[in-house]
Design a protein around this motif. Structure first.
Motif, PDB file in Angstrom:
ATOM      1  N   ASN A 185       9.236 -54.435  66.336  1.00 20.72           N
ATOM      2  CA  ASN A 185       8.063 -54.672  65.494  1.00 20.72           C
ATOM      3  C   ASN A 185       6.830 -54.802  66.385  1.00 20.72           C
ATOM      4  O   ASN A 185       6.947 -54.867  67.616  1.00 20.72           O
ATOM      5  N   TRP A 186       5.679 -54.813  65.795  1.00 24.13           N
ATOM      6  CA  TRP A 186       4.448 -54.782  66.575  1.00 24.13           C
ATOM      7  C   TRP A 186       3.293 -55.273  65.699  1.00 24.13           C
ATOM      8  O   TRP A 186       3.443 -55.382  64.470  1.00 24.13           O
ATOM      9  N   VAL A 187       2.166 -55.558  66.344  1.00 19.38           N
ATOM     10  CA  VAL A 187       0.958 -55.880  65.586  1.00 19.38           C
ATOM     11  C   VAL A 187      -0.122 -54.896  66.032  1.00 19.38           C
ATOM     12  O   VAL A 187      -0.471 -54.838  67.211  1.00 19.38           O
ATOM     13  N   SER A 188      -0.608 -54.105  65.082  1.00 21.64           N
ATOM     14  CA  SER A 188      -1.656 -53.121  65.399  1.00 21.64           C
ATOM     15  C   SER A 188      -3.023 -53.707  65.076  1.00 21.64           C
ATOM     16  O   SER A 188      -3.184 -54.414  64.072  1.00 21.64           O
ATOM     17  N   GLU A 189      -3.961 -53.396  65.938  1.00 23.93           N
ATOM     18  CA  GLU A 189      -5.338 -53.848  65.697  1.00 23.93           C
ATOM     19  C   GLU A 189      -6.153 -52.660  65.220  1.00 23.93           C
ATOM     20  O   GLU A 189      -6.250 -51.657  65.915  1.00 23.93           O
ATOM     21  N   VAL A 190      -6.722 -52.800  64.027  1.00 25.48           N
ATOM     22  CA  VAL A 190      -7.530 -51.709  63.470  1.00 25.48           C
ATOM     23  C   VAL A 190      -8.966 -52.187  63.332  1.00 25.48           C
ATOM     24  O   VAL A 190      -9.262 -53.121  62.579  1.00 25.48           O
ATOM     25  N   LEU A 246     -11.948 -56.467  61.987  1.00 23.32           N
ATOM     26  CA  LEU A 246     -10.710 -56.275  62.749  1.00 23.32           C
ATOM     27  C   LEU A 246      -9.539 -56.640  61.838  1.00 23.32           C
ATOM     28  O   LEU A 246      -9.451 -57.770  61.352  1.00 23.32           O
ATOM     29  N   SER A 247      -8.704 -55.658  61.557  1.00 24.09           N
ATOM     30  CA  SER A 247      -7.509 -55.924  60.739  1.00 24.09           C
ATOM     31  C   SER A 247      -6.299 -55.990  61.653  1.00 24.09           C
ATOM     32  O   SER A 247      -6.151 -55.174  62.569  1.00 24.09           O
ATOM     33  N   LEU A 248      -5.435 -56.939  61.396  1.00 21.59           N
ATOM     34  CA  LEU A 248      -4.215 -57.105  62.187  1.00 21.59           C
ATOM     35  C   LEU A 248      -3.021 -56.765  61.298  1.00 21.59           C
ATOM     36  O   LEU A 248      -2.777 -57.446  60.304  1.00 21.59           O
ATOM     37  N   LEU A 249      -2.337 -55.681  61.669  1.00 24.15           N
ATOM     38  CA  LEU A 249      -1.245 -55.188  60.824  1.00 24.15           C
ATOM     39  C   LEU A 249       0.096 -55.357  61.529  1.00 24.15           C
ATOM     40  O   LEU A 249       0.391 -54.655  62.496  1.00 24.15           O
ATOM     41  N   SER A 250       0.881 -56.266  61.023  1.00 23.97           N
ATOM     42  CA  SER A 250       2.226 -56.423  61.555  1.00 23.97           C
ATOM     43  C   SER A 250       3.066 -55.256  61.015  1.00 23.97           C
ATOM     44  O   SER A 250       3.147 -55.052  59.796  1.00 23.97           O
ATOM     45  N   GLY A 251       3.660 -54.485  61.934  1.00 28.88           N
ATOM     46  CA  GLY A 251       4.402 -53.293  61.507  1.00 28.88           C
ATOM     47  C   GLY A 251       5.844 -53.300  61.980  1.00 28.88           C
ATOM     48  O   GLY A 251       6.201 -54.006  62.941  1.00 28.88           O
ATOM     49  N   ARG A 252       6.651 -52.513  61.324  1.00 29.39           N
ATOM     50  CA  ARG A 252       8.077 -52.379  61.652  1.00 29.39           C
ATOM     51  C   ARG A 252       8.647 -51.279  60.762  1.00 29.39           C
ATOM     52  O   ARG A 252       7.875 -50.644  60.032  1.00 29.39           O
TER      53      ARG A 252
END
Lengths: 242, 242
Positions: free
Chosen positions: A37-42, A53-59
């Motif tokens: 999993n990861w956290v993307s910064e948009v 700044l959006s923080l999207l936890s992804g998996r």
């Protein structure tokens, strides 16, 4: 009604502490340099011209129509009745046919054992009645997990509020089961991408119908020859009788 | 071939020893079972058969793992029996057979392809006036088919063994591309053999049932050999075997 596990990501609550990533690595012992999993910064600009700044936890999105499952030649990748997409390690050959079809880049080949690795929603923990490790450690409650088909569950109540969106595009919508807060800004780095399959998969996509056409052609050709022979034989018999 | 030890049957020519006949039918049975099991293994979008077939077969044998292992062990047995046969019968059977059947130079391939086209056209009453060189033990189409089957079988055995090893042992450092391309080659060569087998089975059942008979008792009618394999007949006459 069967269970349908989903995860909600409240992007306004995420503080990018990476506790989800750490707990996942601890739970699954993922090798250095890899993560399930990861956290993307948009970064984006809002309608008022202010930077956001959006923080999207992804998996793995545990999609309703998972292209990884369709691409797996041995059936190692499969989807459970409760919606969780898993990899059967007894059947996985590490061929990587499943990696490119995933529009979210959620799969990788674990260099320590050669198997395909991905988020499982911590299926052993769920089967034991617990939450996924990442949800368990998320102290801001940015991550929520549960059965969307159970009206009494928190995720079902929150989903009913209609304040969620999925990471899909008009071109790529395979039914992801991760929901993000409505209004979260997405950009090309997180949006799903339709990638070209491996050259081997492309070759097989040509070989498969090619062989069927070849086989069909041969059956047609020799079937016609057989019918012709039968007709001739009947004519011979008839001429002998006369 | 070992004509001296074969019992004499008036009006017939001893064409193949019993061990070759046994090997042929062992090969045919293995191909049938390996094809049926192999078609049940391939899942996802790469499959050749409907999903229901694979599910039924896997349930019947207790799961995909058992099916893969069973298919692979039978494949190894098939390849192993052939390897032993070649080893112990190289000078008496295999090498004389290969010398007659292999078509590997560009000129011989072109010549054999021409003969094959003419032979197939004649099934439909076409190109009747075209005269071909009197065929020996095998005609052009048989040589092409034999060469293709020998080459394909070696590729199938090699790629199958490779995939089984990768499946059983943890893939570890072996690149996923090895399995991917082995699968592509395996499927391609199996399909190629089946395309050729349509013609093989058609001729054996419809056009030349005498050859099918010889694959049960080893004898060919002298008249049939004279008509279909005149150059071989002359050869046998010179050797005093007819």
């Amino acid at each position: 009604m069967p269970k349908k596990y989903v995860m909600l990501v409240d992007t306004e609550r995420c503080v990018n502490c990476k506790a989800c990533e750490v707990s996942c690595r601890a739970e699954w012992n993922t090798p250095l340099g890899y993560s399930r999993n990861w956290v993307s910064e948009v970064m984006a600009v809002d309608p008022n011209g202010m930077p956001t700044l959006s923080l999207l936890s992804g998996r793995c999105m545990h999609c309703d129509s998972p292209p990884c499952v369709a691409a797996c030649p041995t059936g190692a990748s499969y989807k459970r009745d409760d919606g969780i997409v898993l990899v059967d390690r007894d059947l996985c050959t590490g061929c990587e046919f499943c990696i490119d079809p995933c529009p979210y880049n959620a799969r990788f080949r674990d260099p320590t054992d050669g198997m395909i690795s991905k988020c499982t929603f911590c299926q052993p923990r769920i089967d034991a009645g617990e939450e996924p490790a990442c949800v368990h450690v998320c102290f801001t409650r940015a991550l929520m997990f549960g059965d969307a088909n159970d009206p009494s569950s928190e995720v079902a109540r929150r989903l009913a509020e209609g304040t969620w969106q999925r990471l899909v595009t008009t071109e790529v919508d395979v039914g992801p089961n991760l929901y993000y807060s409505k209004g979260t800004q997405f950009d090309a780095t997180v949006l799903p991408q339709k990638k070209s399959p491996t050259v081997a998969a492309q070759t097989l996509a040509v070989v498969n119908p090619g062989l069927k056409i070849g086989l069909g052609g041969m059956l047609g050709l020799f079937g016609a020859a057989g019918v012709l022979k039968l007709v001739k034989r009947k004519e011979e018999v008839a001429s002998h009788e006369h | 071939m070992n004509t001296e030890t074969a019992p004499v049957k008036p009006g017939f020519i001893y064409s193949r020893p019993k061990k070759v006949i046994r090997l042929h039918w062992f090969n045919a049975i293995c191909w049938l079972v390996l094809t049926l099991s192999g078609l049940g293994i391939i899942r996802g979008s790469l499959r050749f058969m409907p999903v229901g077939y694979a599910e039924w077969l896997q349930n019947t044998v207790g799961g995909q793992f058992n099916l893969i292992v069973g298919h692979s062990l039978l494949g190894l047995l098939w390849a192993g029996v052939f390897a032993l046969f070649v080893l112990f019968n190289w000078t008496s059977v295999v090498w004389p057979f290969l010398k007659k059947v292999l078509s590997i130079t560009p000129m011989s391939v072109l010549r054999d392809m021409y003969e094959m086209v003419v032979d197939i056209a004649k099934l439909f009453g076409l190109l009747k006036s075209v005269k071909l060189a009197p065929p020996g033990r095998y005609n052009g189409a048989q040589r092409l088919l034999g060469t293709m089957i020998i080459g394909s079988s070696m590729a199938i055995a090699l790629t199958g063994t490779l995939m089984f090893v990768l499946f059983l042992l943890t893939p570890m450092t072996v690149d996923g591309a090895v399995f991917r391309w082995s699968l592509v080659a395996h499927a391609f060569f199996v399909g190629l053999v089946y395309i050729g087998l349509v013609a093989h089975i058609y001729y054996a059942l419809i056009e030349e049932p005498e050859s099918l008979q010889s694959m049960t008792d080893g004898y060919l009618e002298e008249g049939y050999v004279k008509r279909h394999c005149p150059a071989w007949y002359d050869e046998l006459k010179k050797e005093g075997r007819v």
